[in-house]
Design a protein around this motif. Sequence first.
Motif, PDB file in Angstrom:
ATOM      1  N   LEU A 123      -2.029  21.043  61.799  1.00 47.31           N
ATOM      2  CA  LEU A 123      -2.911  20.248  60.951  1.00 47.31           C
ATOM      3  C   LEU A 123      -2.134  19.560  59.834  1.00 47.31           C
ATOM      4  CD1 LEU A 123      -5.770  19.419  60.749  1.00 47.31           C
ATOM      5  CD2 LEU A 123      -6.240  21.345  59.276  1.00 47.31           C
ATOM      6  N   HIS A 124      -1.160  20.284  59.228  1.00 51.05           N
ATOM      7  CA  HIS A 124      -0.368  19.666  58.173  1.00 51.05           C
ATOM      8  C   HIS A 124       0.384  18.450  58.694  1.00 51.05           C
ATOM      9  CE1 HIS A 124      -0.563  23.424  55.675  1.00 51.05           C
ATOM     10  NE2 HIS A 124      -0.883  22.461  54.853  1.00 51.05           N
ATOM     11  N   THR A 138      -0.912  15.147  47.447  1.00 53.97           N
ATOM     12  CA  THR A 138      -1.158  16.252  46.530  1.00 53.97           C
ATOM     13  C   THR A 138      -2.038  17.310  47.174  1.00 53.97           C
ATOM     14  OG1 THR A 138      -1.048  14.674  44.741  1.00 53.97           O
ATOM     15  CG2 THR A 138      -2.022  16.777  44.252  1.00 53.97           C
ATOM     16  N   GLY A 139      -3.097  16.867  47.857  1.00 54.42           N
ATOM     17  CA  GLY A 139      -4.003  17.817  48.486  1.00 54.42           C
ATOM     18  C   GLY A 139      -3.303  18.638  49.558  1.00 54.42           C
ATOM     19  N   PHE A 152      -0.123  19.349  49.741  1.00 53.55           N
ATOM     20  CA  PHE A 152       0.820  20.259  49.101  1.00 53.55           C
ATOM     21  C   PHE A 152       0.084  21.463  48.531  1.00 53.55           C
ATOM     22  CE2 PHE A 152       4.146  21.807  46.495  1.00 53.55           C
ATOM     23  CZ  PHE A 152       5.292  21.383  47.121  1.00 53.55           C
ATOM     24  N   SER A 153      -1.032  21.176  47.870  1.00 53.90           N
ATOM     25  CA  SER A 153      -1.747  22.269  47.230  1.00 53.90           C
ATOM     26  C   SER A 153      -2.344  23.199  48.282  1.00 53.90           C
ATOM     27  CB  SER A 153      -2.803  21.675  46.295  1.00 53.90           C
ATOM     28  OG  SER A 153      -4.024  22.252  46.464  1.00 53.90           O
ATOM     29  N   ALA A 154      -2.866  22.636  49.375  1.00 56.51           N
ATOM     30  CA  ALA A 154      -3.427  23.468  50.430  1.00 56.51           C
ATOM     31  C   ALA A 154      -2.344  24.312  51.085  1.00 56.51           C
ATOM     32  CB  ALA A 154      -4.117  22.585  51.472  1.00 56.51           C
ATOM     33  N   LEU A 192       0.525  25.299  49.715  1.00 59.50           N
ATOM     34  CA  LEU A 192       0.942  26.344  48.783  1.00 59.50           C
ATOM     35  C   LEU A 192      -0.045  27.506  48.800  1.00 59.50           C
ATOM     36  CD1 LEU A 192       2.210  24.686  45.503  1.00 59.50           C
ATOM     37  CD2 LEU A 192       3.441  26.217  47.011  1.00 59.50           C
ATOM     38  N   LEU A 193      -1.336  27.192  48.820  1.00 55.22           N
ATOM     39  CA  LEU A 193      -2.338  28.251  48.788  1.00 55.22           C
ATOM     40  C   LEU A 193      -2.275  29.095  50.047  1.00 55.22           C
ATOM     41  CD1 LEU A 193      -5.299  26.434  47.134  1.00 55.22           C
ATOM     42  CD2 LEU A 193      -4.321  28.595  46.425  1.00 55.22           C
ATOM     43  N   GLN A 194      -2.012  28.436  51.213  1.00 58.07           N
ATOM     44  CA  GLN A 194      -1.861  29.202  52.446  1.00 58.07           C
ATOM     45  C   GLN A 194      -0.675  30.144  52.352  1.00 58.07           C
ATOM     46  OE1 GLN A 194      -1.708  26.380  55.736  1.00 58.07           O
ATOM     47  NE2 GLN A 194      -3.520  27.404  56.514  1.00 58.07           N
ATOM     48  N   VAL A 195       0.474  29.624  51.839  1.00 60.72           N
ATOM     49  CA  VAL A 195       1.669  30.451  51.734  1.00 60.72           C
ATOM     50  C   VAL A 195       1.401  31.617  50.792  1.00 60.72           C
ATOM     51  CG1 VAL A 195       4.056  30.483  50.989  1.00 60.72           C
ATOM     52  CG2 VAL A 195       3.195  28.538  52.275  1.00 60.72           C
ATOM     53  N   PHE A 196       0.730  31.349  49.669  1.00 65.42           N
ATOM     54  CA  PHE A 196       0.442  32.404  48.703  1.00 65.42           C
ATOM     55  C   PHE A 196      -0.395  33.510  49.348  1.00 65.42           C
ATOM     56  CE2 PHE A 196       0.687  29.292  44.923  1.00 65.42           C
ATOM     57  CZ  PHE A 196       2.055  29.491  44.862  1.00 65.42           C
ATOM     58  N   GLU A 242       1.662  35.571  51.657  1.00 64.43           N
ATOM     59  CA  GLU A 242       2.578  36.481  50.951  1.00 64.43           C
ATOM     60  C   GLU A 242       1.813  37.664  50.368  1.00 64.43           C
ATOM     61  OE1 GLU A 242       5.526  35.203  48.348  1.00 64.43           O
ATOM     62  OE2 GLU A 242       6.658  34.436  50.062  1.00 64.43           O
ATOM     63  N   ASP A 243       0.637  37.388  49.827  1.00 68.45           N
ATOM     64  CA  ASP A 243      -0.167  38.476  49.272  1.00 68.45           C
ATOM     65  C   ASP A 243      -0.537  39.474  50.365  1.00 68.45           C
ATOM     66  OD1 ASP A 243      -0.016  37.257  46.898  1.00 68.45           O
ATOM     67  OD2 ASP A 243      -2.140  36.854  46.633  1.00 68.45           O
TER      68      ASP A 243
END
Lengths: 218, 218, 218, 218
Positions: free
Chosen positions: D113-114, D196-197, D199-201, D203-207, D210-211
Amino acid sequence: MGNDSRLTDWERRAEVPLGVASLLFLTSYAVRVLGHDLPEAVRDTALALTCASWALFLIDYGVRWRLSGLGPGFVSRRWLDTVVVLLPLLRPVQIVKVYDAVQRRHGHPRLSLHARVIVYAGLSVALLGFAGALAVYHQEYAAPHATIRTFGDSVWWTCATLATVGYGDVAPVTPAGRVIAVGLMGCGLALLGAVTGSFSAWLLQVFSREDGEGPPAS
Amino acid sequence: MGNDSRLTDWERRAEVPLGVASLLFLTSYAVRVLGHDLPEAVRDTALALTCASWALFLIDYGVRWRLSGLGPGFVSRRWLDTVVVLLPLLRPVQIVKVYDAVQRRHGHPRLSLHARVIVYAGLSVALLGFAGALAVYHQEYAAPHATIRTFGDSVWWTCATLATVGYGDVAPVTPAGRVIAVGLMGCGLALLGAVTGSFSAWLLQVFSREDGEGPPAS
Amino acid sequence: MGNDSRLTDWERRAEVPLGVASLLFLTSYAVRVLGHDLPEAVRDTALALTCASWALFLIDYGVRWRLSGLGPGFVSRRWLDTVVVLLPLLRPVQIVKVYDAVQRRHGHPRLSLHARVIVYAGLSVALLGFAGALAVYHQEYAAPHATIRTFGDSVWWTCATLATVGYGDVAPVTPAGRVIAVGLMGCGLALLGAVTGSFSAWLLQVFSREDGEGPPAS
Amino acid sequence: MGNDSRLTDWERRAEVPLGVASLLFLTSYAVRVLGHDLPEAVRDTALALTCASWALFLIDYGVRWRLSGLGPGFVSRRWLDTVVVLLPLLRPVQIVKVYDAVQRRHGHPRLSLHARVIVYAGLSVALLGFAGALAVYHQEYAAPHATIRTFGDSVWWTCATLATVGYGDVAPVTPAGRVIAVGLMGCGLALLGAVTGSFSAWLLQVFSREDGEGPPAS
């Protein structure tokens, strides 16, 4: 697997020499571009060093191509490497990888993801911006009707471009300078995306943590 | 623990005096920069007050360094404080912390996270913008070929920079003015990131709430 | 409860008349500003209509203040209404609320949240942009050394400002024009935040849906 | 269902011819606009080809309208198609759909999708930017006091607009050129939102990954 492990081995060994070569490339290019008043011998040495480090990147690219065993598919599969070889000014950005590797080798814990995104984006933009300012200055300073006449002008213009502010009091006028400028605009867009994206991701994390803290889920 | 509690104690006590000193610093700097026609005595008093409040920040920094017991590591661990001491114009931003503390002391509930982000970003940008407009005006108004000739021009230019619009009808021409301008561009990028990030985080919260409202999870 | 229900009742009844008054305000202001060549009588009528609709907003504000029973706290609790009364050019933005209400009254389903954000942002920006272009043109067209000389210039400048592009080929030069411009820059930042935030929220929704589709959670 | 399946059938069959027609439209328009020095016969052929491909789009639109069985509702339900027919310069963007379809027909897995968002945004912006640069150049190059005098100027201006940098060293001066420019600014805003959207999406997936990796939820 033999190819893969040999490729990884090569990449591990080549990391530090290529990092040094990147800095050498940037430094010698800066000396060549900025040192109008240096003796001719120094400027020629700088040019030679620039070419030598470029040759090193080419050799590294060739070795990795061969070790990967991918044949022509290497060009599209590792397209970032290909871009970096064609535009050696972009090379120093890979120093971020070296820095990260050095940190881990010294037993330091990895940075948090937010810190890493900021460090990556910050260092990449600083290096790309410096390289871009050099390249634009090289194209512009002697052009007729140029507004970018000193390296200071070029750095000022680069900052305004990377922040997507774009005053336009100074701007490139040569075709080559404008092509480099478009690349820098792309970096500016990506920087904006990184800043905004990180902020939005961080806010969402804080929000979900605060929501979770309230009533326990018992 | 002794050091920590003494440091916290100091920070709690120094909060309000330092907040007042921040405003004094900004006000006296504004008087000094803008008051071309004031009698020399007033302008000298303003300069003295600026220096005195800077001295206060330096003393506070020294006390905190000592109380923290960190030694030279303090510089890198508390790098934001270090930046603030070196660039005292940034100091007034800490007034946001004071405001938040005063609100809580008076028993008011803390603001919601969104409101806090907006208040922080708004106040920080307003203070930084005012300080930046003052500093750029100070550097530019007497420079040859300057386009920023009045404080109004400087404020106008600052707004266009912080919104990353950047008309370029007026723009700094001195090296010092341009360095300050680059700092303001960074603020503009951060402001854009804060606005966009808050909006995107708020939208996502609303979306997930609407999704949750639909069919109950029974 | 009596106050609340009477306030809600008033707001429901005043909705459509105030929406019409908003359009009247914008139209008559546009006629007044743009109609240099119209007979004096028409221009005076336009001015009278502008003042009359402003008076309507003031009356509505007073009635709501009284019905709310909040006393002076009304000014801070309903600060958006206060801003709208002081800057009546912002009034037409409330037409979005009217449109939404009309849609629901006719039994149409509410728009999806994404569509609503886009419609709100789009309509608000269009109305604010038109009002801003009118106001800036009104301040600038007769000023010495002005670059905004026609209403077309003003609209062009407004678009470049709202998109945060900011060419600077035309830009306001009067203090009043620049104050309005700073307001439009704020709208531009908010528009950017809305576009980016919606896109990022939409992408995240699509991502989480695609992740959920893969292997069933059985 | 009969209508639906016949519509789908038509769209599947018309995909490749319309894709070819899109490229033909863009190419012949470019020849017409840029080829000042070509013999008149070539320029007339180019114009004829442009009109012929536009006629093809009109025919396709008409067929789809009829097959959809929607009547006048087609205009609002398929508003994107309507816009594309009215502004045929936007047509080539649909080539992205063709590329995706070809990839799937050849058994290649769909892009992630990215990657798809980036490919869509990148291709759309490149095509729209090229078409926009052509159209602005066509309007401007002969206008009095124009600053966009060569196609290179036009491309340079387009890039600065799409990145929302906006130097303003060159800018359109004709009304038609400025209308096209406003469209390009909208594309620039959307591009910024997409970058921007994404990138932000991401980053949130990666976060969240990781969590999840840390302590198992057992």
